[in-house]
Motif scaffolding. Structure first.
Motif, PDB file in Angstrom:
ATOM      1  N   ALA A  77       0.828  -1.202   0.000  1.00 36.90           N
ATOM      2  CA  ALA A  77       0.000   0.000   0.000  1.00 36.90           C
ATOM      3  C   ALA A  77       0.864   1.254   0.000  1.00 36.90           C
ATOM      4  O   ALA A  77       0.568   2.238  -0.699  1.00 36.90           O
ATOM      5  CB  ALA A  77      -0.935  -0.012   1.212  1.00 36.90           C
ATOM      6  N   ALA A  78       1.956   1.229   0.758  1.00 40.03           N
ATOM      7  CA  ALA A  78       2.836   2.395   0.801  1.00 40.03           C
ATOM      8  C   ALA A  78       3.476   2.643  -0.558  1.00 40.03           C
ATOM      9  O   ALA A  78       3.578   3.792  -1.011  1.00 40.03           O
ATOM     10  CB  ALA A  78       3.911   2.181   1.876  1.00 40.03           C
ATOM     11  N   SER A 101      -5.749   9.638   9.709  1.00 42.98           N
ATOM     12  CA  SER A 101      -6.880   9.540  10.645  1.00 42.98           C
ATOM     13  C   SER A 101      -7.080   8.070  11.011  1.00 42.98           C
ATOM     14  O   SER A 101      -6.519   7.174  10.362  1.00 42.98           O
ATOM     15  CB  SER A 101      -8.154  10.108   9.995  1.00 42.98           C
ATOM     16  OG  SER A 101      -8.573   9.284   8.924  1.00 42.98           O
ATOM     17  N   PRO A 102      -7.878   7.782  12.032  1.00 42.47           N
ATOM     18  CA  PRO A 102      -8.094   6.377  12.409  1.00 42.47           C
ATOM     19  C   PRO A 102      -8.737   5.543  11.305  1.00 42.47           C
ATOM     20  O   PRO A 102      -8.536   4.320  11.265  1.00 42.47           O
ATOM     21  CB  PRO A 102      -9.016   6.492  13.631  1.00 42.47           C
ATOM     22  CG  PRO A 102      -8.771   7.853  14.174  1.00 42.47           C
ATOM     23  CD  PRO A 102      -8.490   8.712  12.997  1.00 42.47           C
ATOM     24  N   ASP A 103      -9.491   6.168  10.422  1.00 39.24           N
ATOM     25  CA  ASP A 103     -10.225   5.417   9.401  1.00 39.24           C
ATOM     26  C   ASP A 103      -9.529   5.360   8.052  1.00 39.24           C
ATOM     27  O   ASP A 103      -9.727   4.410   7.285  1.00 39.24           O
ATOM     28  CB  ASP A 103     -11.628   6.005   9.216  1.00 39.24           C
ATOM     29  CG  ASP A 103     -12.459   5.942  10.478  1.00 39.24           C
ATOM     30  OD1 ASP A 103     -12.255   4.984  11.254  1.00 39.24           O
ATOM     31  OD2 ASP A 103     -13.286   6.844  10.685  1.00 39.24           O
ATOM     32  N   GLU A 104      -8.735   6.364   7.718  1.00 33.12           N
ATOM     33  CA  GLU A 104      -8.144   6.412   6.382  1.00 33.12           C
ATOM     34  C   GLU A 104      -6.911   7.294   6.372  1.00 33.12           C
ATOM     35  O   GLU A 104      -6.687   8.099   7.282  1.00 33.12           O
ATOM     36  CB  GLU A 104      -9.163   6.927   5.360  1.00 33.12           C
ATOM     37  CG  GLU A 104      -9.688   8.317   5.666  1.00 33.12           C
ATOM     38  CD  GLU A 104     -10.799   8.751   4.720  1.00 33.12           C
ATOM     39  OE1 GLU A 104     -11.143   7.981   3.819  1.00 33.12           O
ATOM     40  OE2 GLU A 104     -11.303   9.871   4.892  1.00 33.12           O
ATOM     41  N   LEU A 153      -6.156  -0.599  -4.038  1.00 33.69           N
ATOM     42  CA  LEU A 153      -6.032  -0.504  -2.580  1.00 33.69           C
ATOM     43  C   LEU A 153      -7.384  -0.340  -1.903  1.00 33.69           C
ATOM     44  O   LEU A 153      -7.441  -0.222  -0.682  1.00 33.69           O
ATOM     45  CB  LEU A 153      -5.132   0.686  -2.221  1.00 33.69           C
ATOM     46  CG  LEU A 153      -3.683   0.625  -2.720  1.00 33.69           C
ATOM     47  CD1 LEU A 153      -2.948   1.906  -2.344  1.00 33.69           C
ATOM     48  CD2 LEU A 153      -2.975  -0.582  -2.144  1.00 33.69           C
ATOM     49  N   GLY A 154      -8.458  -0.320  -2.688  1.00 30.14           N
ATOM     50  CA  GLY A 154      -9.777  -0.099  -2.121  1.00 30.14           C
ATOM     51  C   GLY A 154     -10.051   1.352  -1.818  1.00 30.14           C
ATOM     52  O   GLY A 154     -11.004   1.676  -1.094  1.00 30.14           O
ATOM     53  N   GLY A 155      -9.220   2.243  -2.358  1.00 27.12           N
ATOM     54  CA  GLY A 155      -9.395   3.665  -2.092  1.00 27.12           C
ATOM     55  C   GLY A 155      -9.950   4.408  -3.294  1.00 27.12           C
ATOM     56  O   GLY A 155     -10.430   3.819  -4.260  1.00 27.12           O
ATOM     57  N   THR A 156      -9.860   5.729  -3.234  1.00 26.34           N
ATOM     58  CA  THR A 156     -10.393   6.580  -4.297  1.00 26.34           C
ATOM     59  C   THR A 156      -9.387   7.677  -4.620  1.00 26.34           C
ATOM     60  O   THR A 156      -8.551   8.052  -3.784  1.00 26.34           O
ATOM     61  CB  THR A 156     -11.724   7.227  -3.894  1.00 26.34           C
ATOM     62  OG1 THR A 156     -11.527   8.021  -2.703  1.00 26.34           O
ATOM     63  CG2 THR A 156     -12.782   6.170  -3.621  1.00 26.34           C
ATOM     64  N   PRO A 161      -8.450   3.459   2.639  1.00 25.45           N
ATOM     65  CA  PRO A 161      -9.017   3.009   3.919  1.00 25.45           C
ATOM     66  C   PRO A 161      -7.942   2.436   4.820  1.00 25.45           C
ATOM     67  O   PRO A 161      -7.077   1.678   4.374  1.00 25.45           O
ATOM     68  CB  PRO A 161     -10.043   1.940   3.492  1.00 25.45           C
ATOM     69  CG  PRO A 161     -10.343   2.235   2.075  1.00 25.45           C
ATOM     70  CD  PRO A 161      -9.097   2.807   1.484  1.00 25.45           C
ATOM     71  N   ARG A 162      -8.007   2.767   6.067  1.00 30.05           N
ATOM     72  CA  ARG A 162      -6.987   2.357   7.010  1.00 30.05           C
ATOM     73  C   ARG A 162      -6.947   0.827   7.153  1.00 30.05           C
ATOM     74  O   ARG A 162      -5.878   0.211   7.227  1.00 30.05           O
ATOM     75  CB  ARG A 162      -7.315   3.016   8.340  1.00 30.05           C
ATOM     76  CG  ARG A 162      -6.309   3.015   9.472  1.00 30.05           C
ATOM     77  CD  ARG A 162      -4.912   3.001   9.077  1.00 30.05           C
ATOM     78  NE  ARG A 162      -4.269   4.266   9.337  1.00 30.05           N
ATOM     79  CZ  ARG A 162      -2.971   4.455   9.227  1.00 30.05           C
ATOM     80  NH1 ARG A 162      -2.188   3.475   8.846  1.00 30.05           N
ATOM     81  NH2 ARG A 162      -2.439   5.611   9.453  1.00 30.05           N
ATOM     82  N   GLY A 163      -8.119   0.177   7.174  1.00 27.55           N
ATOM     83  CA  GLY A 163      -8.153  -1.283   7.356  1.00 27.55           C
ATOM     84  C   GLY A 163      -7.446  -2.015   6.254  1.00 27.55           C
ATOM     85  O   GLY A 163      -6.642  -2.917   6.481  1.00 27.55           O
TER      86      GLY A 163
END
Length: 413
Positions: free
Chosen positions: A312-313, A344-347, A386-389, A407-409
């Motif tokens: 992801a990084a 943030s905790p979520d993303e 990565l499931g992101g946008t 997303p953080r997860g």
């Protein structure tokens, strides 16, 4: 080595074989107990005893045969069904009254296991064949069949055919699912390869074309050839004609992509990330983004590490790098850029802003139609995996902003 998707094949029929194995054992024990408790009523108990010895030994020794479709051969099925038919036909021999009553046959419901093996192995046609033979044996053994006998025969016949049909449908669904997973994996690999090509080979060809044209002479001819190859390669990438496995394994183009992609991170950015990795092997995104900053690029980051899994990084850093490349290409070397990292905790959100002229309305769609897939693949494609946008906001004359959200997860797994 280039990363690669692995398709996991699932077997929808394997649980049926395990259930069949348990069914044969349980029904064997049930048939033996029925005989043991009713042994006194048999006129020829020694014949029944011999049959059950064969039944028990055969069932136990052939358990591996019903473990899967490969070991369950036609020869085994034939012998197994023969034992069941012999047991049905021997019933009136060892118990004369059985011909005139509705008592159980010697193998009792063990016979259904033999028929079910046909169904699981060959589908409904094989099940119809085996259940029809069992029906004939029951009718012959009973002489004048009663209503209960006909009911039991019909039940086995219908149930076995239904199970055989379900097995055929399950196999077809399994093949369709496996094919869909292969296509998805191939598509993802093709998109990944296309991004790598855009980030390396296409940009090099474009640079050679520009420099060659500027220098003139023989260099201009070299630039013209590089431009032609760039157009051809863009066409291949955009039309999906680049074979993902061969391009990533065998061809010289795949070797170039691996050199640019893996060597860059292994020797440069990835080395710094490894030094800053936590005990779970996650990388600090700040370490990867730091080399991107400079006199024209300002990086604003949190004070604490922004830890992500290595894949992801890398992908997020590559997307930021692609956004900065677009700034240099379209806004000029004098344009300034700002990278803002928010954790943030979520993303995880990374925003890339510039003070360039902005993107005219409809230009992105036009570029994608022409095969210039920098935003579509290098940025949005990476974030999609990565499931992101990736959201792009541009106002002519007021610069461009690219907001990347992961997303953080998913980024931590």
């Amino acid at each position: 080595m280039a990363r690669r998707e692995r398709v996991v094949r699932m077997s929808v029929e394997q649980p049926l074989w395990r259930a069949l194995t348990a069914y044969r054992l349980l029904t064997m024990v049930y048939a033996v107990l029925i005989f043991a408790f009713g042994r006194d009523k048999f006129e020829r108990p020694w014949v029944a005893t011999g049959f059950f010895v064969v039944l028990v030994v055969w069932t136990v020794l052939t358990l591996p045969k019903v473990a899967n479709a490969v070991s369950c051969t036609k020869r085994f099925l034939g012998v197994d069904l023969t034992i069941a038919l012999v047991g049905i036909l021997l019933t009136p021999v060892v118990d004369v009254q059985a011909r005139y009553t509705d008592g159980p046959t010697l193998p009792t419901i063990w016979t259904a296991g033999s028929v079910l093996a046909f169904a699981v192995k060959g589908g409904w046609r094989w099940a119809a064949f085996a259940s029809s033979l069992v029906a004939v044996a029951n009718l012959v053994g009973r002489g004048t069949p009663s209503r209960d006998t006909l009911h039991n025969v019909l039940l086995v016949w219908v149930a076995s055919i239904a199970i055989g049909y379900i097995v055929e449908v399950a196999r077809a669904s399994e093949r369709t699912l496996a094919r869909a997973l292969e296509i998805e994996a191939a598509t993802r690999e093709r998109e990944r390869l296309a991004r790598d090509i855009h980030d390396s080979v296409l940009q090099v060809l474009a640079m050679v074309q520009r420099r060659g044209t500027a220098l003139g002479g023989e260099a201009a001819e070299l630039g013209r050839m590089a431009g032609e190859q760039e157009v051809a390669l863009r066409t291949l990438v955009s039309s999906g004609l680049v074979p993902p496995t061969r391009a990533s394994e065998d061809s010289s183009l795949g070797a170039v992509v691996r050199t640019v992609d893996d060597a860059e991170y292994a020797e440069g950015r990835a080395g710094g990330a490894d030094d800053a990795a936590d005990e779970d092997g996650r990388w600090d995104l700040r370490t990867l983004l730091a080399p991107l900053s400079g006199s024209a690029v300002t990086l604003a980051e949190p004070g604490a590490p922004v830890l992500l899994r290595p894949a992801a990084a890398r992908e997020l850093t590559a997307a930021v790098s692609a956004a900065l490349d677009n700034v240099r290409k379209h806004a000029g070397d004098g344009a300034r850029s700002w990278i803002l990292v928010e954790d943030s905790p979520d993303e995880v959100i990374v925003t890339v802003r510039d003070d360039g002229p902005g993107i005219p309305e409809g230009r992105l769609a036009q570029a994608e139609g022409e095969g210039r897939l920098g935003v579509a693949l290098s940025i949005r494609g990476r974030l999609r995996e990565l499931g992101g946008t990736a959201e792009l906001i541009s106002v002519p004359g007021q610069g461009t902003e690219v907001e990347l959200k992961v997303p953080r997860g998913k980024a931590e797994r």
